[in-house]
Design a protein around this motif. Structure first.
Motif, mmCIF file in Angstrom:
data_model
loop_
_atom_site.group_PDB
_atom_site.id
_atom_site.type_symbol
_atom_site.label_atom_id
_atom_site.label_comp_id
_atom_site.label_asym_id
_atom_site.label_seq_id
_atom_site.Cartn_x
_atom_site.Cartn_y
_atom_site.Cartn_z
ATOM 1 N N HIS A 1 56.443 -12.114 12.142
ATOM 2 C CA HIS A 1 56.199 -11.097 11.015
ATOM 3 C C HIS A 1 57.074 -9.896 11.116
ATOM 4 C CE1 HIS A 1 53.696 -8.454 8.555
ATOM 5 N NE2 HIS A 1 52.785 -9.327 8.729
ATOM 6 N N ASP B 1 51.995 -5.418 3.279
ATOM 7 C CA ASP B 1 52.896 -5.834 4.556
ATOM 8 C C ASP B 1 52.114 -5.301 6.040
ATOM 9 O OD1 ASP B 1 54.649 -7.688 3.042
ATOM 10 O OD2 ASP B 1 55.718 -5.872 2.432
ATOM 11 N N ASP C 1 48.767 -6.196 6.682
ATOM 12 C CA ASP C 1 48.795 -7.889 6.969
ATOM 13 C C ASP C 1 48.910 -7.801 8.600
ATOM 14 O OD1 ASP C 1 48.478 -10.696 6.101
ATOM 15 O OD2 ASP C 1 50.565 -10.681 7.214
ATOM 16 N N PHE C 2 49.828 -7.171 9.007
ATOM 17 C CA PHE C 2 50.408 -7.005 10.371
ATOM 18 C C PHE C 2 49.243 -6.529 11.160
ATOM 19 C CE2 PHE C 2 51.784 -4.576 13.782
ATOM 20 C CZ PHE C 2 52.278 -5.213 14.527
#
Length: 713
Positions: free
Chosen positions: A9, A211, A214-215
């Motif tokens: 990621h 982003d 999401d992590f």
């Protein structure tokens, strides 16, 4: 810093690098590059560190390279401490060396207007094409409290506090403002709320909020996320990441600047944020499962509550106080916040009355008066009883500030009451006459009791937590399909009212009985079929405003009047339109009712939303509407209608029975589903939607398509 294996990621690689390059290294005191190196050393970074600076040479025994091309291949993170004018070339060279992530600190990009947006677009393009991911520009970096790493370019400061190995449940901070990142961090730390990461995202030329979320949704150390936002640059990705956090049991709490026109101007000059439709953002983010609050104070207060009590409460608020005045003040404060203050259950009322003297009676809010001065156990008994009431989801205790010793005595009783309790329990010290002592704050934090010096602020924040609980419950409910497949097959001719009404009828929305007449004899036949009185409306896609053009005749009582009306519309209004009219729509006149509106529009970045509210001319005069997600279930739409300022009109009013509110909600649900299933529709507007105790009727319908501009009524 203890290194962990770098994952795939990009945000993990950004936050947990095993190798770092500082681009723009300088030995000058106060230089950003020197500050960054100092932070890496202070936090014990043990990975490879590479320095690049025009002057070359050495610094603290490390070689300073003069060219980016001298870097080894595949560095995890580049800290780009260069002016804006030099950033694009540096990013291009870093990408050529296979650098995986970077932080661009410089300002001077989209926040400066067209030229800055072009420069930002260029570094975004380079990163996208090379696979490199960037934080910033116009950011200050991040603090990684999980592994102990600081990439903030500012000087000074002691090493950041680091979580214990394996710790969970901390809050991550995402802020498009570096200053707000620091403010929220300090505020949470003062409340003894652990922080996992504090990240300044800046203008988000590459990595966006979506982003980072999401992590964080999968990060073991993070239990929730708090955000300060000025612009959501990837709405679809953002909403998907919010849903992922919710599904993983992590709260997302955000405040979005730029609700006012001047606020939008200020955010545009700060991070280049584009003017956003705040109402649309709030409706869709809430539907996805976020808690949207409207101040930094609420952001931090709600974050603390949800950290200590991760399960959002159900029911209402229970109040206990040592001041009878606070009973009235609490009820006044909670009244506009759409949160219930339930009556005590008979069992709890009996239990409290047995505990109170005969001249006092139990109620919610509960006034225990000055009895606690001689009977401090009453703090415990009152709080515990309210917590045990099934209708109460959270308890707020309003207590006068007196002294640290007295308030500590009170707090220890409250802590005893909270043992094993999962409902939020908060204490608001009345008076705000002195700072809450560190000792009291520490005692409260250690025992998961919320402590505030402003009870009214506490009430607002607790209300936001209740609203979040509703959002989480609603987000788990799915909208059930209401539309038959064959009702979706229509084309752009539906922009004309008569055809738009056929679409409405096809998806189950009642319309007046009637039809389109192309001759006066057809008009008379339609009127004879539906019964007088009737309305007659000129029909043409080129007729933008029928009423203003004299294209509507109402209350036609018989055949002679209808002949005159038809002639007036056909030869009068029709003569003003090239090609004449499609015909005249003849419809049965509607009964009396309340004029509402149900509309939908396709936002250019957020997609479709539905709007419900008071209709007719009142929608423009009062703007009493609710913005709803297009997939909101019917029961939730009913609840939203009850939150209109004019909601009293929906119930029994001046001798009239309550309106069929569920029929209104079903209409909104059908409109929303149509917008989701027909992405070529730009707008659908039913105004007025006549609501009566027996149901609803769409009196006027507007339908437009994305490729064809405005339709006609």
């Amino acid at each position: 810093m203890t290194l962990t294996p770098v994952e795939t990621h990009p945000v993990s690689r950004l936050l947990n690098p095993q190798s770092v390059a500082i681009i723009g290294m300088s030995s000058k005191p106060g230089a950003s590059g020197r500050n960054l190196l100092g932070h890496l050393d202070a936090h014990g970074f043990t990975g490879d560190v590479h320095l690049v600076g025009r002057g070359g040479g050495e610094f603290d025994g490390r070689t300073v390279l003069t060219q980016i091309s001298e870097l080894p291949e595949g560095v995890d993170l580049a800290l780009i401490a260069l002016p804006a004018s030099a950033v694009a070339d540096a990013v291009r060279e870093l990408a050529a060396r296979g650098v995986r992530t970077g932080i661009v600190y410089a300002s001077g990009f989209s926040e400066l207007g067209e030229a800055g947006r072009a420069a930002q677009a260029e570094i975004s393009r380079i990163a996208l094409e090379s696979g490199m991911r960037l934080a910033g520009p116009n950011c200050i970096g991040y603090n990684n409290h999980v592994h102990g790493m600081r990439t903030v370019f500012l000087p000074g400061g002691s090493p950041i506090p680091t979580l214990a190995p394996g710790a969970t449940g901390a809050l991550a901070i995402l802020a498009q403002s570096g200053g707000l990142m620091g403010l929220v961090t300090y505020g949470l730390e003062a409340r003894r709320v652990p922080v996992s990461y504090a990240i300044s995202t800046g203008n988000e030329a590459s990595l966006t909020l979506a982003d980072y979320l999401d992590f964080l949704a999968d990060d073991d150390a993070t239990g929730g996320i708090v955000m300060y936002i000025e612009d959501i640059r990837d709405p679809a990705g953002f909403l998907a990441s919010v849903r992922k956090c919710r599904q993983n049991g992590k709260s997302v709490i955000l405040t979005h600047a730029g609700r006012s026109e001047r606020g939008q101007q200020a955010t545009a000059s700060h991070t280049g944020a584009l003017a956003a439709d705040y109402g649309v953002m709030k409706a869709l983010a809430t539907r996805a499962g976020a808690c949207v609050v409207e101040s930094i104070e609420e952001l931090m207060d709600v974050a603390e509550i949800l950290t200590r009590y991760p399960s959002p409460p159900r029911g209402g608020i229970g109040f206990a106080t040592t001041s009878g005045a606070f009973c009235a003040l609490a009820l006044d404060a909670v009244a506009p916040l759409d949160v219930d203050v339930p009556a005590l259950s008979p069992a709890i009322e009996e239990r409290l009355n047995a505990r109170l003297p005969s001249y006092m009676s139990a109620a919610n809010p509960l006034d225990v008066g000055t009895l606690v001065a001689v009977d401090p156990d009453l703090y415990h008994d009152a709080a515990r009883a309210l917590l045990d009431d099934e209708a109460i989801g959270a308890v707020i205790l309003g207590v006068a500030y007196s002294s640290v010793a007295n308030n500590e005595r009170m707090l220890r009783q409250v802590i005893r009451a909270s043992a094993g309790n999962l409902k939020p329990l908060a204490v608001g010290l009345l008076g705000d006459i002195a700072p809450v002592s560190a000792e009291l704050r520490e005692l409260a934090a250690e025992n998961n009791v919320i402590l505030s010096s402003s009870p009214e602020r506490l009430i607002r924040s607790m209300a936001a937590v209740f609203h979040y609980g509703r959002a989480v419950t609603s987000a788990a409910r799915q909208h059930l399909s209401l539309l038959p497949v064959d009702a979706l097959e229509f084309g752009v001719e539906a922009t004309v009212e008569w055809a738009a009404k056929r679409v409405a009828a096809g998806i189950g929305i009642p319309v007046p009985q009637g039809g389109l007449a192309t001759t006066v004899e057809e008009a008379i036949a339609i009127a004879d079929r539906v019964g007088y009185p009737v309305a007659a409306k000129a029909q043409s896609a080129k007729l933008m405003h029928k009423t203003e053009a004299g294209g509507v005749v109402l209350g036609i009582a018989g055949e002679a009047e209808l002949r005159r009306a038809y002639e007036q519309l056909d030869s009068g209004v029709g003569a003003l339109i090239e090609g004449g009219l499609d015909g005249v729509l003849v419809e049965q006149m509607a009964d009396k009712g309340v004029e509402l509106m149900v509309g939908a529009k396709r936002h250019p970045t957020w997609g479709p939303v539905v709007v419900v509210g008071l209709g007719g001319v009142w929608v423009e005069a009062l703007g009493d509407v609710r913005i709803l997600p297009a997939d909101l279930p019917i029961d939730d739409i009913v609840a939203e209608l009850g939150r209109l300022r004019s909601s009293k009109l929906l119930g029994a009013f001046r001798g009239r029975d309550p309106l069929d509110v569920r029929a209104v909600a079903e209409t909104a649900a059908r409109v929303g589903e149509l917008m989701l299933r027909r992405p070529d529709i730009q707008e659908l507007d039913i105004n007025p939607l006549l609501a009566t105790p027996e149901g609803v009727t769409a009196l006027d319908v507007l339908l437009t398509f994305t490729a064809y501009g405005k339709g006609a009524r």
